[in-house]
Design an enzyme around this catalytic site. Structure first.
Site, mmCIF file in Angstrom:
data_model
loop_
_atom_site.group_PDB
_atom_site.id
_atom_site.type_symbol
_atom_site.label_atom_id
_atom_site.label_comp_id
_atom_site.label_asym_id
_atom_site.label_seq_id
_atom_site.Cartn_x
_atom_site.Cartn_y
_atom_site.Cartn_z
ATOM 1 N N ASN A 1 -5.481 14.863 -4.484
ATOM 2 C CA ASN A 1 -4.942 16.431 -4.917
ATOM 3 C C ASN A 1 -4.245 16.176 -5.980
ATOM 4 O O ASN A 1 -3.508 17.147 -6.299
ATOM 5 C CB ASN A 1 -4.807 17.008 -3.767
ATOM 6 C CG ASN A 1 -3.427 16.567 -3.077
ATOM 7 O OD1 ASN A 1 -2.487 15.904 -3.495
ATOM 8 N ND2 ASN A 1 -3.390 17.237 -1.730
ATOM 9 N N LEU B 1 -0.977 15.746 -6.296
ATOM 10 C CA LEU B 1 0.330 16.161 -6.186
ATOM 11 C C LEU B 1 0.880 15.552 -4.865
ATOM 12 O O LEU B 1 0.422 15.777 -3.841
ATOM 13 C CB LEU B 1 0.514 17.722 -6.170
ATOM 14 C CG LEU B 1 0.324 18.362 -7.429
ATOM 15 C CD1 LEU B 1 0.358 19.827 -7.074
ATOM 16 C CD2 LEU B 1 1.487 18.030 -8.365
ATOM 17 N N GLU C 1 1.661 -8.887 8.127
ATOM 18 C CA GLU C 1 1.951 -8.559 9.364
ATOM 19 C C GLU C 1 1.805 -7.049 9.866
ATOM 20 O O GLU C 1 1.411 -6.687 11.047
ATOM 21 C CB GLU C 1 3.431 -8.870 9.659
ATOM 22 C CG GLU C 1 3.914 -10.542 9.481
ATOM 23 C CD GLU C 1 3.805 -11.043 8.036
ATOM 24 O OE1 GLU C 1 3.838 -10.101 7.159
ATOM 25 O OE2 GLU C 1 3.799 -12.098 8.003
ATOM 26 N N ASP D 1 14.961 -24.983 9.370
ATOM 27 C CA ASP D 1 14.200 -24.231 8.561
ATOM 28 C C ASP D 1 15.154 -22.988 7.807
ATOM 29 O O ASP D 1 14.977 -22.420 6.910
ATOM 30 C CB ASP D 1 13.090 -23.450 9.229
ATOM 31 C CG ASP D 1 11.704 -24.217 8.751
ATOM 32 O OD1 ASP D 1 11.891 -25.039 7.968
ATOM 33 O OD2 ASP D 1 10.850 -24.201 9.744
#
Lengths: 608, 608
Positions: B178, B180, B357, B414
């Site tokens: 639409n 908008l 995810e 890590d």
């Protein structure tokens, strides 16, 4: 490209592989194979195209390099060694306690601007850096090294959409299509055409090359620099573990040091001492900043009814006038959050990111890399969409300002999907964050200015509906402070509130006084850091704290208060939203959730 | 299509618009204009293509309809009225306290399976429902009504990638273009070709139509049903507020009741009484379920060193053998989370969602709509990526099982990007959630089976490294319980731990006993619901609680304990991760974070 140059690039790339293998071997872990696939790409970039002064990482003319595939950190650190900014000893400290060379790059290194390691974040952040470049009228380029696996992340396509539509020609994504993810083949393997079709549809210039051919890499990087009005993606077909038979293009070799590093180094031609001379940018560049035109902080009269979101919009506009470095980003709800007020005054500093909250936050992170002061706003509920980006902004030490409107059940009829009920918990857990929650318009304006110079992730929570102005214009509200709004010598308890519940607490205190039960009221506008001294004093004086918040019972104001006084051991009663709200008026919602003045009165009476 | 049918469809659509206007007018809020743009699309779907038995919403043969643009709820409720399942009086209760017709649809209505209102979620959830359809060997179709603004969300492109690559031909997206958005024009306006190029690149069949032409709509829906091996997207050019001059295709008319509803209703031809007869599916369909082949719960010997992630993988495999309704989803880390163990045994019940995810969680939500028991696993840190989907799963009352591995600093080298340090807080704030955190392999296996029949969002947190087995095989660990591991009459304090810190607490208790300071130890494996009785007893007995967790100080185990005992007022000392970790060995990390046995001993001594 002359044969001599090709030989040099091959030698440099071989050294990068050797050093990646050695660093991981010394650490006993890490990602040598993911480094080896991208070694040729980065060798050519550093030797022939990157413009960067390693002695002056803050030179505004520097190109910006983001290793979105942060697990390829051995390659990045090997590049630093080749560039002569770290030595071999430091290289071999990789992943050791105290080393700057962490498992994934962080800004502990002066040449790293943003932490990576959560995949799919480098490109969205790169979009923000590229947007800043356009604003600053500087010709630096943004290079983002991506893995192929991470192209599955939706955040990559938020970035692709924005960069393509905005024609960010200063942004280049280099995708290391090594076909192997962590647990096996990627969805599209070596089908670079599949990625090219996708990026092409989003308006990008696409180049597919052999990522181990320096000539093709050089051509592609040149092509990226010469492409106008469109960002470029270089889709480079590579082999994971390239150069070492034990691991080359093999499954099961992800994220591990090589079994026989000495043999691998020999296979790669042994240790070398190749230096790469990275071209420095022309000195003396100055980033454009907007002129400050003076400040006129909005002032609201005590007793007026003004929503804090309205005050945020007006205060942001005032801040924009006072400072040329303030920019605002919107998730296509600026009319609701009231960022619109700023946008109308400063259209050139307003960025519509559309309904893409991950990109909204990432772009803010990218802009602050370049010294801008971004304010990014959407509904508090929808900031949860960007949680991982907020988390990583904390790891990066990025100074961004987030604003979440439509907090809590107080929004009324729209129902639970639109209610921010988890935002305080989310922002409190963010490393190095500041969490502010004003209750009136003047306080909002004051806190908004405070945020401009805060380090780290800061958050302002605003309310949809009007609340009465209770503070005089110009009052100061330092971060980490609170306001004692009611205090009597005979207080039997202290009610601790923030935002919309401050007004409920005041009404409750008035009702209780009428029943001869005096209680104190604290406006805890700074949820993190929290004013432990004031809370401890209240706990010591009255022994009973009642917390009341328009938020879930977990992780919000109540927990902040309990935490501050926990070693003291007062009784703490927590009023918070525990059920699933439906649609109802704001007043009905507060009542149904048991956080309105009636509930507070009942809780005090029950407690005493 | 015969003229008579076209007239009927036009009348039905007009009624849907009229009723949308009336419902919003009565409520004084809502989204009539966003409903009006999609009225023709839904009129044709309901009258000619949807297969659904409103009297038996649980009939497995029913088509599935998801209003991803949940703000168009007036249209959905008007459709229910036209179908005869709600009356006009209920329609006009829209957004009122106690009404099932909330601002955005929720499963309080028997015909709504998932709550919507956070944009960009319907299509990813639809992917999960479509995946289930393929598994069940049932021919139902999944229809998802999307807005154009929400196509900016990356989650939509995660869904587009998966559905396109997997060829989910039973899935149709109907996009109400639409032009908008909330605050103004969308990025691509009416350029349906821009969207078609993008979906086409992701492997979808695309159809661009005039969304107000019933003939074109009917053709497109037919085409979608007849398309094989590819999902279909219908890109329908529409006008927001279609049919009422005051609002039609105008900016500033989003999310508001019309100013003059009576005039609008007159303009739309007045109130009607059109009934839509939705075709019922052929009765007697039975969804395919896998055969149970018996259970062999893994058993570990006390004293062995086994990581809880390993036990999760083996227990999930055992559960898969015992139950034909268990499925597993992976975010391309199954070798790390150990979902791989299940995948190898039951490849047909294992779903690789790649590094996406949001889709991982959404697909789980979609599959549980169909009665499957999904377990979705990735690193705990990366579940933050799906926070908004987890939040909405809570609102939907969806029964999904999430597993987050690599919790805390204990992962070691890590670094912070990979450490789940915010997951307990995130999952605790989720409405109706259960949060479990085992410390040994037998406990993990026991808790994993408990999860299978839990309602709502449940979460299991696992650890990367090996931990000693301390419980005998076959012991039971009820949700909401805890285990007292050390308790002596003279205890001076009680240490409350979970997961990896249980072992630190036990070591600390042994050290303290050697210093003649007896302390109790509680294994708080159920973080939510929490065993308040046990904690209160410990607090009453010793008066001093020390909580220790491999998680941020906010919102986790410590806050859960404080909350449980807060009205009692014992002293609570919280040990948690407060700094930003770097790289180091697991043991160094626990020490640096101040959550190892040495830190516990010091905290106890400081407290006493």
């Amino acid at each position: 490209m002359p044969e001599r140059d090709l030989q040099y690039l091959a030698e440099l790339a071989a050294q990068l592989r050797v050093d990646s293998v050695r660093a991981a071997a010394e650490a006993g872990s890490g990602h040598p194979t993911s480094s080896m696939s991208a070694a040729d790409l980065m060798a050519v970039l550093f030797a022939c195209h990157l413009s960067y002064d390693f002695d002056h990482p803050d030179d505004p003319a520097n190109d910006q390099l983001i290793f979105s595939k942060g697990h390829a950190s051995p390659l990045l650190y090997s590049l630093y060694k080749a560039a002569g900014v770290i030595d071999d000893e430091e290289l071999l400290s990789f992943r050791r306690r105290g080393s700057r060379l962490e498992g994934h790059p962080t800004p502990r290194l002066p040449w790293v601007d943003v932490a990576t390691g959560s995949l799919g974040q480098g490109l969205p952040v790169g979009v923000g850096v590229a947007m800043a470049g356009r604003l600053e009228r500087l010709p630096y380029r943004v290079w983002v090294l991506c893995g192929d696996s991470e192209l599955a992340e939706g955040s990559v396509w938020e970035a692709a959409e924005h960069a393509g539509a905005e024609g960010l020609a200063n942004l280049t994504a280099i995708v290391d299509v090594n076909r192997l993810g962590q647990r096996g083949p990627t969805r599209h393997g070596w089908d670079t055409g599949a990625y090219a079709r996708r990026f092409g549809a989003f308006g990008w210039h696409t180049i597919e090359i052999d990522g181990h051919d320096p000539g093709q890499i050089d051509y592609a990087l040149n092509d990226a620099c010469n492409t106008r009005r469109r960002p470029t993606v270089i889709l480079a077909k590579t082999r994971k573990g390239e150069g070492v038979l034990e691991v080359e293009n093999r499954e099961g070799a992800h994220g591990k040091a090589l079994k026989d590093p000495d043999k691998a180094v020999a296979e790669l031609g042994g240790v070398r001492d190749v230096h790469v001379e990275v071209r420095k940018p022309v000195p003396g560049a100055t980033p454009y900043r907007f002129a400050a035109t003076g400040i006129q902080v909005p002032a609201y009269s005590v007793g007026d009814q003004v929503s804090t979101r309205t005050a945020y919009g007006e205060a942001l506009k005032a801040l924009g006038a006072a400072r040329g470095d303030v920019v605002a980003l919107d998730g296509e709800v600026a009319d609701s959050t009231k960022t619109q007020t700023f946008a109308e005054e400063f259209p050139e500093r307003f960025f519509e990111m559309y309904i893409a909250e991950q990109l909204l936050v990432a772009a803010a992170v990218g802009m602050q890399v370049r010294g801008w002061k971004p304010y990014a706003a959407t509904f508090a509920a929808f900031l949860t969409r960007a949680h991982d980006f907020i988390r990583m902004a904390g790891v990066s030490g990025a100074s961004i300002r987030l604003v979440g409107s439509h907090a809590g059940v107080a929004i009324g009829e729209d129902g639970p999907s639109q209610m921010g009920l988890e935002d305080l918990a989310m922002l409190r857990t963010t490393y190095g964050s500041t969490v502010l929650y004003p209750c009136d318009a003047n306080q909002t304006a004051a806190l908004l200015s405070e945020m401009a110079d805060l380090d780290g992730v800061s958050y302002l929570r605003t309310t949809r509906g009007d609340t009465p102005v209770i503070y005089e214009p110009g009052e100061r509200f330092p971060v980490g402070g609170s306001r004692v709004l009611r205090q009597n010598p005979g207080d039997r308890a202290t009610v601790v509130a923030a935002g919309v519940t401050v007004h409920e607490a005041l009404a409750a205190a008035d009702e209780l006084r009428a029943s001869d039960i005096p209680v104190g009221v604290i406006d805890l506008y700074s949820i993190k850091p929290v004013d432990a001294a004031a809370l401890i004093q209240a706990a010591t004086t009255t022994g009973n704290l009642i917390t009341v918040e328009d938020h879930r019972a977990e992780g919000g104001l109540g927990d902040a208060v309990s935490d501050a006084v926990s070693e003291l051991g007062p009784r703490v009663v927590k009023l918070a939203v525990t059920d699933l709200p439906g649609s109802a008026t704001p007043r009905e919602q507060l009542s149904d959730a048991g956080i309105d003045h009636t509930a507070i009165v009942a809780a005090v009476k029950r407690l005493l």
